[in-house]
Design an enzyme around this catalytic site. Structure first.
Site, PDB file in Angstrom:
ATOM      1  N   GLY A   4       0.520  -0.961   0.100  1.00  0.00           N
ATOM      2  CA  GLY A   4       0.318   0.281   0.045  1.00  0.00           C
ATOM      3  C   GLY A   4       0.868   1.248   0.058  1.00  0.00           C
ATOM      4  O   GLY A   4       2.070   1.565  -0.475  1.00  0.00           O
ATOM      5  N   CYS A  37      -8.299   5.120  -2.291  1.00  0.00           N
ATOM      6  CA  CYS A  37      -9.098   6.606  -2.545  1.00  0.00           C
ATOM      7  C   CYS A  37     -10.627   6.564  -3.022  1.00  0.00           C
ATOM      8  O   CYS A  37     -11.153   7.347  -3.217  1.00  0.00           O
ATOM      9  CB  CYS A  37      -8.235   7.337  -2.359  1.00  0.00           C
ATOM     10  N   THR A 100       1.602  -3.337   6.489  1.00  0.00           N
ATOM     11  CA  THR A 100       0.537  -4.069   6.745  1.00  0.00           C
ATOM     12  C   THR A 100      -1.131  -3.730   6.549  1.00  0.00           C
ATOM     13  O   THR A 100      -2.291  -3.980   6.934  1.00  0.00           O
ATOM     14  CB  THR A 100       0.675  -5.112   8.652  1.00  0.00           C
ATOM     15  N   GLY A 288      -4.002   8.513   3.905  1.00  0.00           N
ATOM     16  CA  GLY A 288      -3.437   7.785   2.697  1.00  0.00           C
ATOM     17  C   GLY A 288      -2.032   8.626   2.705  1.00  0.00           C
ATOM     18  O   GLY A 288      -0.510   8.097   2.533  1.00  0.00           O
TER      19      GLY A 288
END
Ligand SMILES: Cc1cc2nc3c(=O)[nH]c(=O)nc-3n(C[C@H](O)[C@H](O)[C@H](O)COP(=O)(O)OP(=O)(O)OC[C@H]3O[C@@H](n4cnc5c(N)ncnc54)[C@H](O)[C@@H]3O)c2cc1C
Length: 438
Positions: A4, A37, A100, A288
């Site tokens: 991510g 997003c 994670t 994010g």
């Protein structure tokens, strides 16, 4: 570990710091570095397809020397022997970065094993659910969290009869004040959304095929062909180890270099907790942009470079219904609940010159520490320009700007983009005027 924002930010920064470093990424997903997003906006049909959410190709990472292993779940972590287990094989490391992410909190009610419960996260699953949405006529969104607000708006845009259930009395109740949420809720009502406040979901009710058919509440069963579960984000620390300290919020404790309590293990993103700049209390479940920036710090430091991450003030903003809402740090409700003293100024202004087509309302609330009048928080709702104000006020809180500074700030006046009176400045002036009257 993790493909991510945190994991990819870390991998890129590690490679940029030390071109000779061997950088390996494991992700349990099919893809890395896409923007989750954007998913609600594809569901809402504002974005035409999922393809544009991918940020880089798999080849681009390979060419940059980053070895990403897709659909590779790490199943064990041995910090003492410095290895992880993936697909049954042990893989050694000199430095490990945990990225994670998060899991949605378990709703903790019967029926969570039913089909038709959608947890928005992985882009491939989102593509599959998007086809299901074509067939859905009535859906329930559980919890008015940030994702809940986006998904309610998306489903309503898509013409689906949408119900929202939340145990709180208004939307985004932990972050937003009721007067900030009110215009959003009014606009949802205009869009046909049915809101059920002070109404916790008690159970997911299924049919004989194990598919959800309703959400049980104290007001009765709300029919649902699909339920979008938007519970709180919880740090995913299921693969942590005893050498890695977990904090009071459930996130991994890190120092300013994103180093955990083990000297060779770093962590970044939603699996961590960070100190809040105003309260000094640890918080988790950031955004994010925080995850990516933290990943860059972790990757740089893990590869031998120097970079530090600072306490967070958390400017936030989003589109919900027909409005934008946002703020920074504390709002009136949260500060009151935490017993933080404050003085407050409010202004109802406009986003452009009053005669310019498209002019929108902007409401600003500023909270400051009594005495010093240093800004400690802000809340806003408006038709445009909320993100820029939230970013600016985030820096204002961070750098110790006072209401007096804001009351005398200069502002851009240009009819299509800014009004003569900046609502932030007017809110500060109103706060000072209120203090003088006392
Ligand atoms: C629908 C949605 C909307 C969002 N909207 C916004 C927004 O508007 N603005 C914003 O700033 N942020 C937004 N976010 C971002 C988000 O809330 C997070 O802050 C961000 O994704 C955190 O990044 P991360 O890298 O820490 O974790 P994640 O993005 O959750 O990534 C975790 C990674 O870890 C991997 N992983 C976990 N366990 C293992 C394992 N055992 N083995 C191998 N790999 C593993 C996963 O495969 C994944 O690649 C949104 C997220 C979602 C899902």
């Amino acid at each position: 570990m993790g493909g991510g924002a945190a994991g990819i930010g870390a991998a890129g920064a590690a490679k940029a710091t030390d071109r000779d470093a061997e950088v390996t990424v494991f992700t349990e997903y099919e893809d890395a570095a896409y923007s989750p997003c954007g998913i609600p906006y594809v569901h809402g049909k504002e974005i035409p397809d999922f393809e544009r959410l991918f940020l880089a190709t798999k080849e681009a990472y390979r060419e940059n020397g980053i070895d990403i292993h897709y659909q590779s779940k790490v199943t064990a972590l041995d910090v003492g022997r410095k290895n992880v287990t993936v697909d049954g094989a042990e893989v050694g490391w000199d430095r490990l970065i945990l990225g994670t992410g998060f899991n949605y909190a378990d709703p903790g009610i019967p029926g969570t094993n039913l089909g038709g419960l959608y947890y928005v996260k992985n882009i491939r699953r989102a593509m599959e659910w998007d086809k299901v949405l074509d067939t859905v006529k009535v859906a329930v969104v559980v919890e008015a969290s940030p994702l809940g607000l986006e998904m309610v708006t998306a489903l309503a845009h898509r013409g689906i009869e949408t119900h929202l259930v939340d145990k709180a009395p208004w939307a985004l109740a932990e972050a937003a004040d009721p007067d900030i949420a009110e215009p959003v809720q009014d606009s949802w009502a205009e869009m046909g959304v049915k809101m059920h406040w002070n109404t916790p979901a008690r159970a997911f009710v299924g049919d004989d095929n194990g598919q959800v058919r309703a959400v049980r509440t104290d007001d009765g069963d709300l029919p649902a062909e699909l339920v979008v579960v938007c519970t709180k984000k919880k740090p995913n620390v299921s693969l942590s180890a005893k050498e890695i300290k977990i904090g009071s919020t459930g996130g991994i404790v890190v120092d300013e270099n994103m180093r955990t309590s083990h000297p060779d293990v770093y962590a970044a993103g939603d699996c961590t907790e960070l100190p809040h700049g105003v309260s000094n209390l640890p918080i988790q479940g950031l955004s994010g942009s925080h995850a990516y920036a933290q990943g860059k710090v972790a990757g740089t430091c893990a590869a031998g470079g120097k970079r530090a991450y600072q306490p967070v003030y958390v400017p936030w903003g989003m589109v919900a219904g027909k409005w934008m809402i946002g703020g920074v740090a504390f709002g009136e409700t949260l500060a009151t609940a935490l017993g933080i003293p404050f003085v407050m100024g409010v202004a109802n202004g406009i986003s452009r010159a009053r005669y310019y087509p498209g002019v929108k309302k902007v409401r600003v609330k500023l909270l400051a520490e009594p005495g010093s009048l240093r800004l400690i928080g802000a809340q806003m709702v408006g038709g445009e320009g909320i993100k820029e104000r939230a970013d600016f006020l985030g820096m204002a809180v961070k750098t110790g700007i006072t209401l007096r500074d804001l009351a005398t700030m200069e502002n851009v006046y240009s009819p299509p983009i800014g009004a003569l009176n900046e609502p932030i400045s007017v809110a500060a002036q109103n706060a000072l005027a209120g203090l003088e009257q006392k």
